[in-house]
Design an enzyme around this catalytic site. Structure first.
Site, mmCIF file in Angstrom:
data_model
loop_
_atom_site.group_PDB
_atom_site.id
_atom_site.type_symbol
_atom_site.label_atom_id
_atom_site.label_comp_id
_atom_site.label_asym_id
_atom_site.label_seq_id
_atom_site.Cartn_x
_atom_site.Cartn_y
_atom_site.Cartn_z
ATOM 1 N N ARG A 579 0.789 -1.204 -0.022
ATOM 2 C CA ARG A 579 0.268 0.554 0.195
ATOM 3 C C ARG A 579 0.754 0.931 0.200
ATOM 4 O O ARG A 579 1.770 1.561 0.984
ATOM 5 C CB ARG A 579 -0.808 0.103 1.249
ATOM 6 C CG ARG A 579 -2.058 -1.271 1.280
ATOM 7 C CD ARG A 579 -3.009 -1.068 1.973
ATOM 8 N NE ARG A 579 -2.344 -0.228 3.854
ATOM 9 C CZ ARG A 579 -2.856 -0.065 4.069
ATOM 10 N NH1 ARG A 579 -4.027 0.035 4.329
ATOM 11 N NH2 ARG A 579 -2.395 0.309 6.007
ATOM 12 N N SER A 640 7.911 -5.032 6.399
ATOM 13 C CA SER A 640 7.837 -6.043 7.127
ATOM 14 C C SER A 640 8.940 -7.313 6.929
ATOM 15 O O SER A 640 8.128 -8.199 6.786
ATOM 16 C CB SER A 640 6.253 -6.382 6.977
ATOM 17 O OG SER A 640 5.456 -4.953 7.376
ATOM 18 N N ASP A 694 6.365 -3.638 10.185
ATOM 19 C CA ASP A 694 5.138 -3.331 10.371
ATOM 20 C C ASP A 694 4.694 -3.321 12.108
ATOM 21 O O ASP A 694 3.106 -2.917 12.342
ATOM 22 C CB ASP A 694 4.107 -4.300 9.623
ATOM 23 C CG ASP A 694 4.616 -5.794 9.816
ATOM 24 O OD1 ASP A 694 4.129 -6.697 8.817
ATOM 25 O OD2 ASP A 694 5.778 -6.231 10.030
HETATM 26 C C1 0WK Z 1 -1.793 -4.664 7.653
HETATM 27 C C2 0WK Z 1 -0.471 -3.562 8.423
HETATM 28 C C3 0WK Z 1 1.337 -4.312 7.561
HETATM 29 C C4 0WK Z 1 1.433 -5.594 8.032
HETATM 30 C C5 0WK Z 1 0.359 -6.604 7.508
HETATM 31 C C6 0WK Z 1 0.362 -8.135 7.964
HETATM 32 O O1 0WK Z 1 -0.699 -2.355 7.486
HETATM 33 O O2 0WK Z 1 1.908 -3.685 7.848
HETATM 34 O O3 0WK Z 1 2.437 -6.313 7.276
HETATM 35 O O4 0WK Z 1 -1.445 -6.035 7.935
HETATM 36 O O5 0WK Z 1 -1.318 -8.358 7.202
HETATM 37 P P1 0WK Z 1 -1.501 -9.700 5.852
HETATM 38 O O6 0WK Z 1 -1.548 -8.074 5.122
HETATM 39 O O7 0WK Z 1 0.148 -9.745 5.682
HETATM 40 O O8 0WK Z 1 -2.301 -10.358 6.592
HETATM 41 C C1 BGC Z 2 8.923 -10.829 8.771
HETATM 42 C C2 BGC Z 2 8.565 -9.938 9.552
HETATM 43 C C3 BGC Z 2 7.254 -9.070 9.865
HETATM 44 C C4 BGC Z 2 6.457 -10.328 9.760
HETATM 45 C C5 BGC Z 2 4.776 -10.107 9.471
HETATM 46 C C6 BGC Z 2 8.192 -12.090 9.242
HETATM 47 O O1 BGC Z 2 7.694 -12.551 8.309
HETATM 48 O O2 BGC Z 2 9.917 -11.678 8.923
HETATM 49 O O3 BGC Z 2 9.677 -8.379 9.267
HETATM 50 O O4 BGC Z 2 7.039 -8.471 11.160
HETATM 51 O O5 BGC Z 2 6.733 -11.380 8.569
HETATM 52 O O6 BGC Z 2 4.525 -9.292 8.278
#
Ligand code: 0WK
Ligand code: BGC
Ligand code: BGC
Length: 954
Positions: A579, A640, A694
C-alpha cells in the site's frame, strides 16, 4: 414377501376388515347370528355373576357393543394418520412438541447398508422382546462372501431385574454376554459389540445415547437420563471377563431396517411390532432441524408409541384401554403402543373376557382368579387362540388352565375378541405406517412412492393375519405408495452388526484422526515451556548472544505523544497487499488516503531492482492520483522483513521471508535500494525519513490512540512482534536510560531447533516445500502463509489412511497452496453450518461425506488452535519481560495487533488472549486491533523523527 394387489380390496370392505379365524365373514355382520345357543350358564357359583344372565338378544348386544368399541373407522384411521403426520413434521422442525407427540429421534445412521461391511460382531439385544435379552455372534462377509447364519442365545430377564436398579440390569446383560461368549469356540480378541436398545433415546452419536424413558415392562432406576452405552461399558468392565468395545447403540427398528437383505431392499423403513411398537425411516437430513445437515439422509426413530393425541385417539380408546393403562407401569404414557404392542394385546383380551364373563356373556358368567389377574393372557396365547385351525381347541385348553369352564360358543366368542383386539392393533399400526409413508412422499416430493418396509417382531411372526390387515389398511390409507413388506430374517441382529461395522470403521477413522492431531493439542506445560524458551532467547538476543531471536533495535524510542503534525507519505510492504498512503496528522487526528497495489510473485521473487522500481512506480502513480506529483513529502517505509537497523532510516535486510526472495537485496540497506530506485526515476523527489517494521508501525499506530500500547503484534502472512524494551538491556545500542522498541523477529524462533519437540511431520513437509527451508520455524507453525498448507498435508495423510474422502487422493488436494488459510477462517466460523463447510471443500473438487466435512473442520481447528496458543505463549513472554523489566507486581499494557489471520479468523484472537491470561496472569493485556494498518504508524514514526530533527535544528 407378501404383496396384495389393489383391485383385491373394495372400499366398503375396509371398515369390515376384521379377519376371523376359519375364514368366517366379518365379525360385525356375524354378531346378529350370536344366538342364545352360545350362552349356557350356571346359577350362584363363586365368581359368577349374580345378575340374572342376559337373555340371548341382550348378550349378543353386549358382545357387539363390546367388540364394536374396537372397531376403528376409515375416517378415524385417516384422522390418526393425519394427526400423527402433523406431529412428526412438527417434531422434525424442532418445534416444541407436547408430551403426547411422537419424538422423531435422529439415530446417526446416515445410509442404508451397502453390503461391504465385513467382520465378526457381537450383538446384544435388550428390550425388543420384553422379558428376555438376546446375544448374537454375527459374521458379515461383505459383498463377495455368502451369508453366515448368526449364532444366538436368548436369556430370560427376571422381573426383579426389569424393575430393579439399573446397575443390576446392565450387570445381568454383561453376565449373559460372557456366558454366551464362554460357549463360543471363536477367538475372542478385540470384540466389537453393537447394542440394540429398544427404548426411546436421545442419541448424540453412534455410541452415545441417553435413555428418555422406559417403556414395555421395564422400569429400572438410575438409567433414565443416562448414557446407556456407558452403563453397559461399565457393566462389562465390572464383569471383567472380556474386553469388548461397544461401538454402536441402535434402536431395534433401525436394526430391522438395516438387516434387510441388500438384494431385496434397500428397505428404507423399519417397522417393529413385538412387545412394543415403533418405526424408523430414512428422512432427508435437511428436514431435520436439530441436525445442521443439508445433504443426504438420516434414519429417524419415530417413537410413535408415545403418540396420544386425545383428539383423535380419545374416541378410539376403549374402557379396556383406560383400565389397562391405569394398571400399567407407566400410566398415561405410550397410549398408542398400548393398543398395538404385543405386551398389551393379551391383557386387552383378558380384560374383555373378564368383562364379558362378569356380564354373564361368557363362561357362564363365571370368572376365575387367573382370569382376573393381570398378565395371565399373553401374546402367544392370543396367537394360539386365534389360530384358524387349532384355535378353538387352544381356547378351551388355555382358558381351562385359567380355571374357566368354556362353553361351546365361548371359544368362538373368545376368538372374536382376539381378532377384534388384533385387527384394531393392525389397523392402528397401518394408520401410523401410512403417516410415515406420506411423510416420505412429502420429503422426496414423489407422487408415487415405491418403498420396501422391513418388518420385525413376534406379532408379525405369530399373527399372520396382522400383516395382511396391516397391508390392506395401508393400501387404503396411502394409495400412492407401492409398499413391499420384507420380514426381517433374524430380528435385526444383522442390521445391528451392519451399523456396528460402520461405527467401528468410523471409530477407527476417529482414532487415526486423533493420532494425527494429538501433536497439535498443546497442554499448559508445553506452552509454558515455549514461553520460557522464548524469554531465554529474548535475553540472549538482546545481549547479542546466539539466539534464534534477533531482537533488532528499531531506533524508535517513544510511542507518539499526540503533538505530531504534518503530511507524510507511507509505504507498507510485506503483507498481503503493498500500500501507498498519504497520512495527514492534525490536531484533530489522523486522516489517511491509501491505495493498494499488487506485487506479483515474479517481482517478489525477481531482482531487487525490479522490485524497488515497482515500488517507485506505485508511489508515482499514487502521487499523480493524489495530486502530489513533484511534492517531496517525508516518507515512512513499513518494510516487514528482518532488518538490522543502524538508524531510523537505515535498515540492512537480513533475509527475505514470506515468499519474497528478490535478488541483490539481502545484506543491503533497503532505504538505499529505495533511494536508488527513486534516483532511477526522473523528476521524482522523495524524502525517505524512516524505515519501520510492520510490528513497529502497528504499535505506533495503536499507541496514537492508547499510550499504554507498548507491544506490536502481526499475525498475517507472516508473524512477528516488537515491544518497548529498557535501553539498558539492549547491548547493541548505547545508553542506559529510556526505552527502545525492539523488533523481535520471532518468526525465526526455533530455527535453532528449540521447537523441534513440537514440530510435526506436517510442519516438516511445509518447511521442506517452502523457499526458505529451515528458516522461520515459529512463523511456519503460526502464520497465514502456512496454516492452509499444514492442513492440506494432514488431509493428504488422512486420505492415504482411508480416513477421508474414502481414501481417494484427488489431484486438487495434491496441489500446493490449494487449501487457502482463509478456508480455515471460513470453515471454523460458528455461523457456518457443516453444509457450507462441504461447499468450500467441494469447490476444491473433494468428494466428501458429512463425516469428512466434520473431520476437516477438526483438522482446521487443531491447526489454528496450536497457532493461536503458540502466538499467545510468545506474547506472554513479552509482557512478562516488560513487567519484570519494571519490577512490577501487576502490569497493564496494550498490544497493537494487525494481520489478516488474527483479524479474520473467528477464534484466533480469543485463543491468543486466553493463552496470555493463562501464562501471564499478572499482566492485564488489552489487544487493540489496528484500524489503519502500520502505514499510519510509519507516518507517525516519521513525524516524531521530523519533530525531533526540527527541535535539533532549532
Ligand atoms: C496490515 C499492516 C501491514 C502488515 C499486514 C500484515 O498494515 O503492515 O504487514 O497487516 O497482515 P497480512 O496482510 O500479512 O495479513
Ligand atoms: C517478517 C517480519 C514481519 C512479519 C509480519 C515476518 O516474516 O520477518 O519482519 O514483521 O513477517 O509481517
Ligand atoms: C420403544 C421403541 C422400540 C419399540 C419396539 C417401544 O416401546 O420406545 O424404542 O423401538 O418399543 O421395540
Amino acid at each position: 414377501m407378501r404383496h396384495i394387489e389393489r383391485e383385491e380390496l373394495k372400499p366398503e370392505e375396509s371398515d369390515q376388515l376384521l379377519l376371523l379365524p376359519g375364514g368366517h365373514p366379518p365379525l360385525w355382520n356375524h354378531m346378529d347370528s350370536i344366538g342364545p345357543v352360545g350362552l349356557q350358564q350356571r346359577e350362584g357359583a363363586p365368581g359368577c355373576s349374580q345378575e340374572g344372565l342376559p337373555c340371548p338378544s341382550d348378550s349378543s348386544e353386549l358382545v357387539l357393543e363390546c367388540l364394536q368399541q374396537f372397531k376403528v373407522t376409515e375416517t378415524q384411521l385417516q384422522q390418526i394418520q393425519a394427526s400423527l403426520l402433523g406431529s412428526m413434521e412438527q417434531a422434525l422442525r424442532g418445534q416444541a412438541t407436547p408430551a403426547s407427540a411422537v419424538r422423531m429421534l435422529p439415530t446417526y445412521v446416515g445410509s442404508t447398508p451397502h453390503g461391504t461391511e465385513q467382520g465378526d460382531f457381537v450383538v446384544l439385544e435388550l428390550g425388543a422382546t420384553g422379558a428376555s435379552l438376546r446375544v448374537l455372534w454375527v459374521t458379515l462377509m461383505g459383498t463377495e462372501g455368502h451369508r453366515m447364519e448368526p449364532q444366538s442365545q436368548e436369556f430370560v430377564i427376571p422381573p426383579e431385574v426389569m424393575l430393579g436398579p439399573g446397575q443390576q440390569l446392565f450387570d445381568f446383560a454383561a453376565h449373559c454376554l460372557s456366558e454366551f461368549l464362554d460357549a463360543l469356540p471363536m477367538d475372542k480378541q478385540g470384540l466389537q459389540l453393537g447394542f440394540s436398545f429398544s427404548f426411546p433415546c436421545h442419541q448424540t452419536g453412534l455410541d452415545r445415547s441417553t435413555l428418555i424413558s422406559w417403556t414395555k415392562g421395564f422400569r429400572c432406576s438410575g438409567v433414565e437420563g443416562h448414557d446407556v452405552v456407558q452403563l453397559l461399558r461399565d457393566a462389562i468392565e465390572r464383569q471383567g471377563a472380556y474386553s469388548i468395545d461397544v461401538f454402536a447403540v441402535v434402536n431395534d427398528t433401525v436394526g430391522t431396517m438395516m438387516g434387510c437383505e441388500p438384494g431385496v431392499g434397500p428397505c428404507e423403513v423399519g417397522l417393529v411390532v413385538d412387545t412394543g411398537t415403533n418405526a424408523c425411516y430414512m428422512e432427508e437430513a435437511r428436514h431435520v432441524a436439530v441436525l445442521d445437515e443439508d445433504r443426504g439422509r438420516v434414519c429417524i426413530s419415530v417413537e410413535w408409541g408415545s403418540f396420544s393425541d386425545d383428539g383423535v385417539l380419545g374416541p378410539v380408546l376403549t374402557t379396556f384401554d383406560h383400565a389397562l393403562d391405569r394398571e400399567s407401569l407407566n400410566p398415561g404414557a405410550q397410549r398408542f403402543e398400548k393398543m398395538i404392542g404385543g405386551l398389551y394385546l393379551g391383557e386387552l383380551v383378558r380384560l374383555v373376557l373378564a368383562h364379558l364373563a362378569q356380564r354373564g356373556v361368557l363362561f357362564g358368567g363365571c370368572t376365575s382368579p387367573a382370569l382376573l389377574s393381570r398378565g395371565s393372557i399373553l401374546l402367544d396365547h392370543v396367537a394360539e387362540m386365534e389360530d384358524p385351525l387349532a384355535g378353538a381347541a387352544r381356547v378351551h385348553a388355555l382358558l381351562q388352565d385359567l380355571g374357566l369352564s368354556v362353553g361351546a360358543s365361548d371359544a368362538e366368542l373368545v376368538q372374536y375378541v382376539c381378532a377384534a383386539v388384533l385387527t384394531r392393533a393392525a389397523r392402528l399400526c397401518a394408520a401410523a405406517l401410512a403417516a410415515v409413508l406420506s411423510r416420505l412422499q412429502h420429503s422426496r416430493e414423489q407422487q408415487m412412492l415405491q418403498i420396501a418396509v422391513a418388518t420385525g417382531g413376534r406379532v408379525f411372526e405369530r399373527h399372520p393375519s396382522f400383516l395382511s390387515v396391516l397391508q390392506k389398511t395401508v393400501m387404503l390409507l396411502a394409495p400412492q405408495c407401492d409398499v413391499s413388506f420384507i420380514p426381517s430374517v433374524d430380528g435385526g441382529g444383522r442390521g445391528v452388526a451392519m451399523v456396528t461395522a460402520v461405527a467401528a470403521r468410523l471409530a477407527a477413522h476417529r482414532r487415526l484422526l486423533e493420532e494425527n492431531l494429538a501433536p497439535f493439542r498443546l497442554n499448559h506445560n508445553q506452552l509454558a515451556a515455549v514461553q520460557a524458551q522464548m524469554r531465554e532467547a529474548m535475553v540472549k538476543g538482546l545481549r547479542g548472544e546466539a539466539s534464534s531471536l534477533r531482537m533488532l533495535p528499531t531506533y524508535v524510542r517513544a510511542t507518539p505523544d499526540g503533538t505530531e503534525r504534518g503530511d507524510f507519505l507511507a509505504l507498507d510492504l510485506g503483507g498481503t497487499n503493498f500500500r501507498v498512503l498519504l497520512v495527514r496528522v492534525t490536531a484533530g487526528g489522523v486522516k489517511i488516503t491509501s491505495q493498494v497495489y499488487s506485487i506479483p510473485e515474479d517481482v517478489a521473487q525477481g531482482s531487487g531492482q525490479q522490485l524497488f522500481d515497482r515500488i517507485v512506480d506505485c508511489i508515482v502513480d499514487f502521487q499523480q492520483k493524489q495530486g502530489l506529483s513533484g511534492q517531496s513529502l517525508p516518507l515512512g517505509f513499513t518494510f516487514s522483513f528482518p532488518c538490522r537497523q543502524l538508524g531510523l532510516d537505515q535498515g540492512i535486510l537480513l533475509n527475505w521471508t514470506k515468499g519474497f526472495s528478490a535478488s541483490d537485496c539481502e545484506g543491503q540497506d533497503v532505504v538505499c535500494l529505495l533511494r536508488e530506485a527513486i534516483g532511477r526515476r526522473q523528476a521524482v523527489e522523495l524524502n525517505v525519513v524512516a524505515i519501520v517494521n510492520d510490528t513497529v508501525g502497528t504499535m505506533m499506530s495503536c499507541g496514537y490512540e492508547d499510550p499504554r500500547c507498548e507491544v506490536g503484534l502481526i499475525v498475517g502472512t507472516g508473524t512477528n512482534a516488537c515491544y518497548m524494551e529498557e535501553l539498558r538491556n539492549v547491548a547493541a545500542v548505547a545508553g542506559d536510560s529510556g526505552h527502545m522498541c525492539i523488533n523481535m523477529e520471532w518468526g525465526a524462533f526455533g530455527d535453532d531447533g528449540s521447537l523441534d519437540l513440537l514440530r510435526t511431520c506436517f510442519d516438516a513437509n511445509v518447511d521442506q516445500a517452502s523457499i526458505n527451508p529451515g528458516k522461520q520455524s515459529f512463523e511456519k507453525m503460526i502464520s497465514g502463509m502456512y496454516l492452509g498448507e499444514i492442513v492440506r498435508h494432514i488431509l493428504l495423510r488422512l486420505t492415504s489412511l482411508g480416513v477421508l474422502f474414502r481414501g481417494q487422493q484427488t489431484q486438487r488436494l495434491q496441489t500446493r497452496d490449494i487449501f487457502k488459510t482463509k478456508f480455515l477462517s471460513e470453515i471454523e466460523s460458528d455461523s457456518l453450518a457443516l453444509r457450507q463447510v462441504r461447499a468450500i471443500l467441494e469447490d476444491l473438487g473433494l468428494p466428501l461425506t458429512s463425516d469428512d466435512a466434520l473431520m476437516v473442520l477438526e483438522v482446521c481447528q487443531a491447526v489454528s488452535q496450536r497457532a493461536a496458543q503458540l502466538c499467545g505463549a510468545g506474547v506472554a513472554a513479552v509482557v512478562e519481560k516488560i513487567r519484570e523489566n519494571r519490577g512490577l507486581e501487576e502490569l497493564t499494557v496494550s498490544v497493537g495487533v494487525d494481520g489478516t489471520l488474527y483479524k479474520l479468523h473467528p477464534h484466533f484472537s480469543g485463543l491468543v488472549a486466553a493463552t496470555v491470561r493463562e501464562l501471564a496472569p499478572r499482566c492485564a493485556v488489552t489487544f487493540l486491533q489496528s484500524e489503519d494498518g502500520s502505514g499510519k504508524g510509519a507516518a507517525l514514526v516519521t513525524a516524531v523523527a521530523c519533530r525531533l530533527a526540527q527541535m535539533a535544528r532549532v
